[in-house]
Design an enzyme around this catalytic site. Structure first.
Site, mmCIF file in Angstrom:
data_model
loop_
_atom_site.group_PDB
_atom_site.id
_atom_site.type_symbol
_atom_site.label_atom_id
_atom_site.label_comp_id
_atom_site.label_asym_id
_atom_site.label_seq_id
_atom_site.Cartn_x
_atom_site.Cartn_y
_atom_site.Cartn_z
ATOM 1 N N ASP A 1 -23.177 -49.862 14.152
ATOM 2 C CA ASP A 1 -24.573 -49.447 14.289
ATOM 3 C C ASP A 1 -25.048 -48.541 13.169
ATOM 4 O O ASP A 1 -26.247 -48.307 13.044
ATOM 5 C CB ASP A 1 -24.766 -48.736 15.635
ATOM 6 C CG ASP A 1 -24.672 -49.716 16.776
ATOM 7 O OD1 ASP A 1 -25.230 -50.810 16.634
ATOM 8 O OD2 ASP A 1 -24.036 -49.393 17.791
ATOM 9 N N HIS B 1 -15.732 -44.591 17.878
ATOM 10 C CA HIS B 1 -15.591 -45.796 18.697
ATOM 11 C C HIS B 1 -14.400 -45.626 19.626
ATOM 12 O O HIS B 1 -13.406 -45.004 19.246
ATOM 13 C CB HIS B 1 -15.386 -47.041 17.802
ATOM 14 C CG HIS B 1 -15.664 -48.308 18.522
ATOM 15 N ND1 HIS B 1 -14.714 -48.961 19.263
ATOM 16 C CD2 HIS B 1 -16.811 -49.022 18.642
ATOM 17 C CE1 HIS B 1 -15.253 -50.029 19.800
ATOM 18 N NE2 HIS B 1 -16.521 -50.096 19.443
#
Ligand code: CMC
Length: 426
Positions: free
Chosen positions: A361, A304
């Site tokens: 996710d 991320h």
């Protein structure tokens, strides 16, 4: 000026103000830089650039903190609903009982689609991706609902219309792609139950409301509701800065979300896990391929831009995955692969050095699969959840006296002045 930064260019000193956020994060204010020095800053991907002051979402990527309007995501996931969280994000405060009831009533009032909009659906090719359909349909809303959006009351109606209809449009895209008749929303169902009803009700197998699945969907959408200046929200702010209407702006956000590095990652994770499963690839091989710079394979659902620790949303999603699969007594081989992949990757030097942890996710697709949501609808599910965040950020921009049209600079790296050569001499 209490704190400032000094910049020395060609021996000349320039003083730049420092601004500080409410959680103590600091920024060097470079708004006067080009005028006073002739220089610009260079920051592809905006990793070091603040583009606005925002009171909506606070994230600390090092500590794994995420809060909406100051409230920790963990508390909202446990106690709130998606509609209440949407209200919080957009208005800045938790609703009273009456305000929440009014919101629910209006969401019901707006849940039907204009009959002429339905015609569009019939003409999409059967395999059209629902994200493309959703983006086009949201843009088309401007033509069907051209009401004024500069009066507070109308603006709020527009927000609720969007939040209500996006759910109807998404379910309808799925039904039509299956060759099934769309299902009319039920006013006695809450937002999430209504979506599941519109997706799955049929004459043969009527939809039966399951409170645990409704809760799971609420949590899924709460976790996705905002994430400060990510790719799609930045798209919303940039497109909105040209003062385009909100429908076109949200449609741009949906398009930005579609990509596999952003909202499309939930679909990409399932595709990756299925490939590992079908090809009998070992977990060690998958991790080795993800480390190999010559190989385009990446561990989808890992890494991320902001989080350098476990994504707090990912933690909640993982817990929910265990609860839902346990309740539905589903034995999903992809979950076993995901768990093992996480275990091996977290022990791996490459992933440790680069601070690559599972993001929201990684387990989201497994939760959605368990709910019966087809893979090509996963990113649509993300879009429905992110809508309140996009609206809140667009609204914040609208009233921010510091906001200007987005127009970054560049460092030109092409030819210097060149002669035009007529075609017969080339
Ligand atoms: N697998 C293997 N290597 C990775 C991965 C990964 N998933 N993510 C990052 N890296 C490596 C990358 O190759 C780079 O290595 P090096 O420094 O040697 O060049 C380093 O880690 C830093 O990565 P980056 O791509 O420069 O970092 P970024 O901040 O630009 O990208 C990201 C962040 C999310 C796009 C990236 O981590 C990624 O592609 N992850 C997989 C896609 C994904 O799961 N996306 C969903 C993000 S969460 C949902 C959302 O909010 O959008």
């Amino acid at each position: 000026m209490s704190e400032y930064a000094q910049l020395i260019i060609d021996g000349k000193e320039h003083t730049l103000p420092v601004i500080e956020g409410s959680e103590g994060e600091k920024a060097i204010d470079i708004r006067s830089l080009r005028n006073s020095t002739g220089y610009i800053t260079f920051d592809p991907g905006f990793g070091n650039t603040g583009t606005c002051r925002s009171a909506i979402t606070y994230m600390d990527g090092e500590k794994g903190i995420l809060r909406y309007r100051g409230i920790p995501i963990e508390h909202l996931a446990e106690h709130s609903t998606f509609v209440e969280t949407a209200y919080l994000l957009i208005t800045g405060k938790l609703p009273t009982n009456d305000e929440l009831t009014n919101t629910s009533v209006m969401l019901n009032d707006f849940s039907l689609l204009h009959e002429n909009m339905k015609v569009f659906y019939q003409n999409y090719p059967p395999k059209a991706h629902p994200m493309g359909i959703l983006s086009a349909m949201v843009n088309a809303m401007r033509s069907f609902y051209p009401e004024l959006v500069d009066i507070d009351e109308e603006l709020n109606k527009t927000f609720l219309r969007l939040i209500s209809k996006i759910r109807t449009m998404a379910a309808m895209a799925y039904r039509i792609s299956m060759g099934h008749q769309p299902v009319t929303p039920r006013p006695d169902y809450c937002y999430c139950a209504n979506f599941l009803h519109m997706m799955f009700d049929s004459a043969v197998v009527p939809y039966v409301k399951d409170d645990d699945l409704v809760k799971a969907l609420n949590v899924f959408w709460i976790l996705h509701a905002d994430h400060e200046q990510n790719c799609s929200t930045t798209a919303v702010r940039v497109v909105g800065s040209g003062k385009v209407n909100i429908y076109a702006t949200i449609s741009a956000g949906i398009s930005a979300l579609w990509g596999p590095l952003h909202g499309g990652a939930n679909q990409a994770v399932i595709n990756m896990l299925e490939t590992i499963h079908k090809n009998g690839m070992s977990i060690e091989e998958a991790v080795a391929r993800a480390r190999d710079k010559q190989d385009p394979f990446r561990l989808m659902g890992f890494g991320h831009r902001v989080y350098k620790t476990y994504d707090p949303r990912g933690k909640i999603m993982k817990q929910m995955c265990d609860i839902i699969l346990g309740k539905l007594k589903i034995n999903d081989p992809l979950l076993d692969i995901a768990r093992k992949l996480e275990e091996v990757a977290l022990e791996d030097n490459y992933f440790q050095e680069k601070n690559l942890y599972p993001n929201v996710d990684f387990y989201a697709g497994i939760v959605l699969r368990a709910m019966g949501i087809p893979t090509n609808m996963f990113t649509v599910m993300f879009a429905i959840g992110r809508l309140p965040g996009w609206i809140a950020q667009w609204k914040e921009d609208l009233t921010d006296p510091e906001m200007k049209i987005s127009r970054p600079r560049q460092i030109y790296s092409g030819n210097t002045i060149s002669d035009y050569i007529p075609i017969h001499k080339r």
